[in-house]
Design a protein around this motif. Sequence first.
Motif, PDB file in Angstrom:
ATOM      1  N   LEU A  54     -55.695 -72.642  50.168  1.00  0.00           N
ATOM      2  CA  LEU A  54     -54.800 -71.885  50.964  1.00  0.00           C
ATOM      3  C   LEU A  54     -54.393 -70.657  50.505  1.00  0.00           C
ATOM      4  CD1 LEU A  54     -52.403 -72.045  53.137  1.00  0.00           C
ATOM      5  CD2 LEU A  54     -51.014 -73.438  51.175  1.00  0.00           C
ATOM      6  N   ILE A  55     -54.231 -70.680  49.123  1.00  0.00           N
ATOM      7  CA  ILE A  55     -53.858 -69.167  48.308  1.00  0.00           C
ATOM      8  C   ILE A  55     -54.790 -68.220  48.604  1.00  0.00           C
ATOM      9  CG2 ILE A  55     -53.401 -68.146  46.192  1.00  0.00           C
ATOM     10  CD1 ILE A  55     -52.243 -70.808  45.354  1.00  0.00           C
ATOM     11  N   GLY A  56     -56.026 -68.264  48.660  1.00  0.00           N
ATOM     12  CA  GLY A  56     -57.215 -67.714  49.047  1.00  0.00           C
ATOM     13  C   GLY A  56     -57.059 -67.087  50.199  1.00  0.00           C
ATOM     14  N   SER A  57     -57.119 -67.858  51.323  1.00  0.00           N
ATOM     15  CA  SER A  57     -57.088 -67.491  52.691  1.00  0.00           C
ATOM     16  C   SER A  57     -55.630 -66.713  53.068  1.00  0.00           C
ATOM     17  CB  SER A  57     -57.251 -68.531  53.647  1.00  0.00           C
ATOM     18  OG  SER A  57     -56.275 -69.359  53.676  1.00  0.00           O
ATOM     19  N   LEU A  58     -54.345 -67.190  52.380  1.00  0.00           N
ATOM     20  CA  LEU A  58     -53.388 -66.622  52.993  1.00  0.00           C
ATOM     21  C   LEU A  58     -53.176 -65.098  51.958  1.00  0.00           C
ATOM     22  CD1 LEU A  58     -50.274 -66.631  53.847  1.00  0.00           C
ATOM     23  CD2 LEU A  58     -49.887 -67.978  51.430  1.00  0.00           C
ATOM     24  N   GLY A  59     -53.764 -65.229  50.794  1.00  0.00           N
ATOM     25  CA  GLY A  59     -53.688 -63.981  49.960  1.00  0.00           C
ATOM     26  C   GLY A  59     -54.884 -62.938  50.651  1.00  0.00           C
ATOM     27  N   GLU A  60     -55.989 -63.335  51.277  1.00  0.00           N
ATOM     28  CA  GLU A  60     -56.649 -62.308  51.775  1.00  0.00           C
ATOM     29  C   GLU A  60     -55.974 -61.635  53.003  1.00  0.00           C
ATOM     30  OE1 GLU A  60     -61.054 -62.034  53.504  1.00  0.00           O
ATOM     31  OE2 GLU A  60     -60.726 -63.827  52.703  1.00  0.00           O
ATOM     32  N   TRP A  61     -55.386 -62.229  53.686  1.00  0.00           N
ATOM     33  CA  TRP A  61     -54.803 -61.721  54.725  1.00  0.00           C
ATOM     34  C   TRP A  61     -53.442 -60.918  54.400  1.00  0.00           C
ATOM     35  CZ3 TRP A  61     -49.710 -63.156  57.428  1.00  0.00           C
ATOM     36  CH2 TRP A  61     -49.412 -62.557  58.739  1.00  0.00           C
ATOM     37  N   VAL A  62     -52.513 -61.604  53.515  1.00  0.00           N
ATOM     38  CA  VAL A  62     -51.232 -60.903  53.172  1.00  0.00           C
ATOM     39  C   VAL A  62     -51.543 -59.800  52.235  1.00  0.00           C
ATOM     40  CG1 VAL A  62     -48.930 -61.155  51.676  1.00  0.00           C
ATOM     41  CG2 VAL A  62     -49.861 -62.638  53.317  1.00  0.00           C
ATOM     42  N   LEU A  63     -52.821 -59.715  51.202  1.00  0.00           N
ATOM     43  CA  LEU A  63     -52.879 -58.675  50.417  1.00  0.00           C
ATOM     44  C   LEU A  63     -54.009 -58.092  50.877  1.00  0.00           C
ATOM     45  CD1 LEU A  63     -52.296 -60.535  47.342  1.00  0.00           C
ATOM     46  CD2 LEU A  63     -50.582 -59.037  48.401  1.00  0.00           C
ATOM     47  N   ARG A  64     -54.528 -58.099  52.185  1.00  0.00           N
ATOM     48  CA  ARG A  64     -55.453 -57.036  52.553  1.00  0.00           C
ATOM     49  C   ARG A  64     -56.918 -57.002  52.057  1.00  0.00           C
ATOM     50  NH1 ARG A  64     -50.511 -54.477  52.878  1.00  0.00           N
ATOM     51  NH2 ARG A  64     -51.069 -53.067  51.102  1.00  0.00           N
ATOM     52  N   GLY A  65     -57.077 -58.134  51.280  1.00  0.00           N
ATOM     53  CA  GLY A  65     -58.569 -58.499  50.994  1.00  0.00           C
ATOM     54  C   GLY A  65     -58.753 -59.576  49.924  1.00  0.00           C
ATOM     55  N   PRO A  66     -59.963 -60.066  49.580  1.00  0.00           N
ATOM     56  CA  PRO A  66     -60.057 -61.263  48.816  1.00  0.00           C
ATOM     57  C   PRO A  66     -59.382 -61.180  47.641  1.00  0.00           C
ATOM     58  CG  PRO A  66     -62.196 -59.909  49.047  1.00  0.00           C
ATOM     59  CD  PRO A  66     -61.139 -59.496  49.781  1.00  0.00           C
ATOM     60  N   LEU A  67     -58.790 -62.235  46.965  1.00  0.00           N
ATOM     61  CA  LEU A  67     -57.978 -62.385  45.791  1.00  0.00           C
ATOM     62  C   LEU A  67     -59.136 -62.663  44.691  1.00  0.00           C
ATOM     63  CD1 LEU A  67     -54.778 -64.697  46.203  1.00  0.00           C
ATOM     64  CD2 LEU A  67     -55.170 -62.383  46.586  1.00  0.00           C
ATOM     65  N   ARG A  68     -58.829 -62.003  43.430  1.00  0.00           N
ATOM     66  CA  ARG A  68     -59.556 -62.183  42.171  1.00  0.00           C
ATOM     67  C   ARG A  68     -59.360 -63.592  41.838  1.00  0.00           C
ATOM     68  NH1 ARG A  68     -58.451 -57.022  42.136  1.00  0.00           N
ATOM     69  NH2 ARG A  68     -56.566 -57.411  40.698  1.00  0.00           N
ATOM     70  N   ARG A  69     -59.907 -64.340  40.806  1.00  0.00           N
ATOM     71  CA  ARG A  69     -60.034 -65.658  40.314  1.00  0.00           C
ATOM     72  C   ARG A  69     -58.522 -65.503  39.623  1.00  0.00           C
ATOM     73  NH1 ARG A  69     -62.684 -70.188  39.569  1.00  0.00           N
ATOM     74  NH2 ARG A  69     -61.775 -71.449  37.596  1.00  0.00           N
ATOM     75  N   ASN A  70     -58.357 -64.524  38.872  1.00  0.00           N
ATOM     76  CA  ASN A  70     -56.969 -64.526  38.152  1.00  0.00           C
ATOM     77  C   ASN A  70     -55.888 -64.337  38.980  1.00  0.00           C
ATOM     78  OD1 ASN A  70     -57.688 -61.739  38.723  1.00  0.00           O
ATOM     79  ND2 ASN A  70     -56.442 -61.247  36.918  1.00  0.00           N
ATOM     80  N   GLU A  71     -55.999 -63.928  39.997  1.00  0.00           N
ATOM     81  CA  GLU A  71     -54.902 -63.718  40.943  1.00  0.00           C
ATOM     82  C   GLU A  71     -54.587 -65.096  41.511  1.00  0.00           C
ATOM     83  OE1 GLU A  71     -54.735 -59.349  42.944  1.00  0.00           O
ATOM     84  OE2 GLU A  71     -56.590 -60.537  43.278  1.00  0.00           O
ATOM     85  N   ILE A  72     -55.582 -65.968  41.931  1.00  0.00           N
ATOM     86  CA  ILE A  72     -55.364 -67.352  42.392  1.00  0.00           C
ATOM     87  C   ILE A  72     -54.820 -67.994  41.439  1.00  0.00           C
ATOM     88  CG2 ILE A  72     -56.878 -69.124  43.507  1.00  0.00           C
ATOM     89  CD1 ILE A  72     -58.478 -67.411  44.777  1.00  0.00           C
ATOM     90  N   ASP A  73     -55.202 -67.704  40.272  1.00  0.00           N
ATOM     91  CA  ASP A  73     -54.654 -68.630  39.066  1.00  0.00           C
ATOM     92  C   ASP A  73     -53.117 -68.468  38.990  1.00  0.00           C
ATOM     93  OD1 ASP A  73     -57.257 -69.609  38.505  1.00  0.00           O
ATOM     94  OD2 ASP A  73     -57.635 -68.180  36.838  1.00  0.00           O
ATOM     95  N   ILE A  74     -52.720 -67.057  38.887  1.00  0.00           N
ATOM     96  CA  ILE A  74     -51.399 -67.054  38.880  1.00  0.00           C
ATOM     97  C   ILE A  74     -50.627 -67.529  40.165  1.00  0.00           C
ATOM     98  CG2 ILE A  74     -49.661 -64.901  39.335  1.00  0.00           C
ATOM     99  CD1 ILE A  74     -51.828 -63.415  37.614  1.00  0.00           C
ATOM    100  N   TYR A  75     -51.196 -67.097  41.184  1.00  0.00           N
ATOM    101  CA  TYR A  75     -50.191 -67.911  42.482  1.00  0.00           C
ATOM    102  C   TYR A  75     -50.297 -69.586  42.301  1.00  0.00           C
ATOM    103  CZ  TYR A  75     -50.078 -63.088  44.184  1.00  0.00           C
ATOM    104  OH  TYR A  75     -49.762 -61.783  44.448  1.00  0.00           O
ATOM    105  N   ARG A  76     -51.550 -70.077  41.772  1.00  0.00           N
ATOM    106  CA  ARG A  76     -51.585 -71.453  41.796  1.00  0.00           C
ATOM    107  C   ARG A  76     -50.384 -72.030  40.757  1.00  0.00           C
ATOM    108  NH1 ARG A  76     -50.963 -76.394  42.900  1.00  0.00           N
ATOM    109  NH2 ARG A  76     -52.316 -77.886  42.082  1.00  0.00           N
ATOM    110  N   GLY A  77     -50.097 -71.336  39.807  1.00  0.00           N
ATOM    111  CA  GLY A  77     -49.452 -71.391  38.768  1.00  0.00           C
ATOM    112  C   GLY A  77     -47.858 -71.542  39.060  1.00  0.00           C
ATOM    113  N   ILE A  78     -47.555 -70.763  40.159  1.00  0.00           N
ATOM    114  CA  ILE A  78     -46.067 -70.801  40.856  1.00  0.00           C
ATOM    115  C   ILE A  78     -46.025 -72.106  41.661  1.00  0.00           C
ATOM    116  CG2 ILE A  78     -44.925 -69.768  42.878  1.00  0.00           C
ATOM    117  CD1 ILE A  78     -46.022 -67.074  42.038  1.00  0.00           C
ATOM    118  N   THR A  79     -46.995 -72.526  42.306  1.00  0.00           N
ATOM    119  CA  THR A  79     -47.173 -73.775  42.839  1.00  0.00           C
ATOM    120  C   THR A  79     -47.076 -74.989  42.175  1.00  0.00           C
ATOM    121  OG1 THR A  79     -49.406 -74.050  43.235  1.00  0.00           O
ATOM    122  CG2 THR A  79     -48.250 -72.912  45.243  1.00  0.00           C
ATOM    123  N   THR A  80     -47.636 -74.809  40.994  1.00  0.00           N
ATOM    124  CA  THR A  80     -47.589 -76.051  40.018  1.00  0.00           C
ATOM    125  C   THR A  80     -46.232 -76.042  39.464  1.00  0.00           C
ATOM    126  OG1 THR A  80     -49.694 -75.807  39.487  1.00  0.00           O
ATOM    127  CG2 THR A  80     -48.549 -76.920  37.962  1.00  0.00           C
TER     128      THR A  80
END
Length: 185
Positions: free
Chosen positions: A15-41
């Motif tokens: 979800l974070i990957g697909s949402l981030g690609e749209w909101v941030l206008r491009g694919p997220l790097r692994r560390n970006e997904i980790d950061i956003y996943r940390g928020i959800t955790t």
Amino acid sequence: FSSRRNVNDKDMRALIGSLGEWVLRGPLRRNEIDIYRGITTDVVSAGGGFDEAVSHVVEAMVQSPRFIYRIEESDASLSGTELASRLSYMIWGTSPDRDLRRKAGSGELFDPDKCTAEVQRMLKHPLAKQQSLRFASEWLNLGRLKNLKPNADHFPDWNPDLAADMERETLAFFEDVVWQQKKPM
């Protein structure tokens, strides 16, 4: 962005990957997904649910420099995502749509014929006309007409309605020349 409302690691990362690609206008790097996943955790561990976790991720994304600015990598070659973003903001004044993002991901935009066809498709969208009118308004600084107060002795008939009419007439002329007569902008 996802039909699953699970907070497990796999579903949230997707979800974070697909949402981030749209909101941030491009694919997220692994560390970006980790950061956003940390928020959800953190949200879930504090007793929050799916909606609250996703809300916090969206809030974080719209505060990111990648959302506020269109950041491009500094290397000489342009990625498909960056090309799609440039085209979309130039022609529509907004982020790429699903078709443009898909073509960016597949590399189709680097084929000159396919890129030309995509630009033609984009120019047929109502957003293209709106963006060109925004361009004309900014280019000609038409916004200043709203605040213009010429000397009443020299221009006794001046009023806010006249200023608004001048702006509408200028934009109507621009629209006619560029979009009806198809003259080059």
